[in-house]
Motif scaffolding. Structure first.
Motif, mmCIF file in Angstrom:
data_model
loop_
_atom_site.group_PDB
_atom_site.id
_atom_site.type_symbol
_atom_site.label_atom_id
_atom_site.label_comp_id
_atom_site.label_asym_id
_atom_site.label_seq_id
_atom_site.Cartn_x
_atom_site.Cartn_y
_atom_site.Cartn_z
ATOM 1 N N ILE A 25 0.846 -1.196 0.000
ATOM 2 C CA ILE A 25 0.000 0.000 0.000
ATOM 3 C C ILE A 25 0.881 1.246 0.000
ATOM 4 N N THR A 29 -2.299 4.662 -3.346
ATOM 5 C CA THR A 29 -3.382 3.668 -3.375
ATOM 6 C C THR A 29 -4.704 4.385 -3.158
ATOM 7 N N ASP A 33 -8.755 1.149 -7.089
ATOM 8 C CA ASP A 33 -7.572 0.413 -7.539
ATOM 9 C C ASP A 33 -7.854 -1.090 -7.490
ATOM 10 N N TRP A 36 -8.827 -2.540 -4.220
ATOM 11 C CA TRP A 36 -9.802 -1.741 -3.465
ATOM 12 C C TRP A 36 -11.138 -1.792 -4.201
ATOM 13 N N THR A 66 -8.459 7.407 0.059
ATOM 14 C CA THR A 66 -7.024 7.095 0.088
ATOM 15 C C THR A 66 -6.612 6.714 1.514
#
Lengths: 77, 217
Positions: A25, A29, A33, A36, A66
């Motif tokens: 991570i 990130t 993504d 995620w 984030t």
């Protein structure tokens, strides 16, 4: 909770939610993504709520995209 | 002297023919559901609190006839009921019914409100909504000529909120205490309002294509 503590907890919670090692991570990130996904996002939100011992507000729910967003919600900074 | 009455307005046009939807994405098939599509999976989903609570729908014990009757309530013109199935040649075994969309059209204002339920938990976290809703957005904007798409998830429907954000919808507001909880008496729930406009969607797609990305996030 200090910023440093918050950052460490945020990293742990996000890594657990994404089911990936913490060193995978980065600050870049973000929501959407590869790891995620929607299920990981649900795990993350529930883990944050458990840590804070309260439900998240609508503003907080929207704000988390984030790693640093997780830290901000945890530390309220 | 009496004035001539204005002519009566023309009768409303006959109802448009049933709109049959059939769309294919890389991994999924979307098609209109009819009462003949009623099945045991729907009965199981309706009784599963994990599936219905995020949607703020009460748990229901349904019979097959209940499901058929429910499916009949969709006129397939203003309210479309669209099944999500795995497709031949995709990543998954084919022809598995995994969820539904309900598209509620307001043809006067040329809007559509999206509702989606992924009932089969095996497909949670598989980016089903991102992939399939992309095809439906193309359909409503390019074929039906809708001028605005709307999403209204409960704030605590975290997977739905994820999907709206990851797909690039615009948050237009938070509706506080907007609905009564179907599961906790006395509690009221907040709801978000997300919007997507045709040009916004085309720009998002163009940006994703330029970045070498597909419909999936």
């Amino acid at each position: 909770m200090t910023d440093q503590e918050g950052a460490a907890i945020a990293l742990t919670l996000l890594a657990e939610a994404l089911m990936t090692p913490a060193n995978d991570i980065s600050p870049d990130t973000r929501l959407g993504d590869a790891r995620w996904d929607s299920l990981a996002h649900m795990r993350l939100m529930l883990a944050i709520e458990k840590r804070l011992a309260r439900v998240l507000t609508p503003e907080e729910i929207l704000a988390i995209e984030t790693l640093d967003d997780v830290r901000r919600v945890l530390t309220q900074k | 002297m009496s004035r001539a009455r204005p002519p009566k307005p023309a009768l409303a046009p006959a109802r448009a023919p049933v709109r049959k939807v059939r769309l294919e994405t890389e991994r999924f098939l979307l098609r209109t559901l009819t009462p003949e599509d009623a099945n045991e999976k729907w009965i199981a989903w309706a009784a599963d609190i994990d599936v219905v609570e995020p949607l703020n729908v009460p748990v229901r014990k349904m019979t097959m006839e209940d499901v058929r009757a429910h499916f009949r309530t969709y006129d397939q013109e203003r309210q479309l009921l669209i099944g999500i199935f795995t497709r031949q040649g995709g990543d998954f075994p084919p022809n598995i019914f995994i969820g539904v969309y309900i598209l509620a059209f307001n043809h006067q204002h040329r809007t559509v409100t999206f509702n989606v339920m992924i009932g089969d938990k095996e497909y949670w976290g598989q980016r089903v909504v991102l992939e399939t809703r992309a095809a439906l957005l193309d359909f409503v904007f390019d074929v039906v000529r809708i001028e605005k798409a709307i999403g209204a998830p409960m704030c605590r429907n975290f997977p739905a909120v994820f999907n709206y954000k990851a797909q690039g919808w615009t948050l237009e507001g938070t509706l506080r205490a907007h609905a009564r909880s179907a599961h906790r008496p006395g509690e009221r729930l907040d709801e978000y309002s997300f919007g997507m406009l045709p040009d916004q969607w085309r720009a998002l797609k163009a940006a994703r294509a330029a970045a070498g990305k597909g419909a999936l996030s």
